[in-house]
Enzyme design. Structure first.
Site: not given
Ligand code: ADP
Length: 182
Positions: A30, A39-40, A130, A132
């Protein structure tokens, strides 16, 4: 599923991006670069505090007000297998008429441009925006794959681009889109 674009392999798989051994992994960060959920959160918790330390430095020097949507910056991979984390910020989905497609495309292309600049040859992406940020995954897969294919058509240096999808539904969606685009 694999495809070859201009000598670069595109790989779609389901899994955890923090486990990838590509030279770089991309974080769907973010604008604050101070960590978050999804993922962050997974990248910071597995990579350790060195990543956040470098993010703080980037905020102090390059992006005092926070990183702009569609831009990308790089830090160490800390304790991850990947040497580098490329942090990019995708758009929050706002219905589709707020420039979301262009901003999402920029997030992929600017990440790849930074990778090429750093001499990185293998890179893994999550499905940016895709989670949050609410971007519909079918639309996002089209933008993501088009952006990567377009970049690879115009630039050399990357050997492999991986999309690490976190669910089998997302993997199937990306596979269907890639088949349509080829
Ligand atoms: P954003 O805020 O850009 O939408 P998110 O982290 O909420 O980012 O989600 C982006 C994508 O990453 C989602 O499809 C989520 O399911 C996926 N995600 C979450 N954790 C992991 C991980 N450890 N490895 C790969 N993808 C992940």
């Amino acid at each position: 599923m694999d495809a070859i674009i201009n000598k670069t392999k595109i790989v779609l798989l389901s899994g955890d991006i923090t486990e990838q051994e590509t030279e770089a992994i991309v974080n769907a960060a973010n604008p604050t670069l101070m960590g978050g959920g999804g993922v962050d959160g997974a990248i910071h918790s597995k990579g350790g505090p060195e990543i956040l330390g470098e993010c703080k430095l980037i905020r102090q020097t390059l992006w005092p007000g926070g990183i702009a949507t569609g831009e990308a910056v790089a830090t160490t991979g800390g304790r991850l297998k990947a040497k580098k984390v490329i942090h990019t910020v995708g758009p929050v989905w706002g219905g589709g008429d707020k420039g979301e497609d262009r901003l999402l495309s920029n997030a992929y292309k600017n990440s790849l441009a930074l990778a090429v600049e750093m001499g990185i040859k293998t890179i893994s992406f999550p499905s940016i925006s895709t989670g949050a940020y609410g971007y519909p995954v079918e639309k996002a897969s089209r933008i993501a794959l088009r952006a990567v294919m377009d970049f690879l058509g115009n630039n050399e240096g990357i050997r492999e681009v991986r999309f690490v999808l976190h669910s089998s539904h997302d993997l199937r969606t990306y596979e269907k889109t890639l088949t349509e685009l080829m």
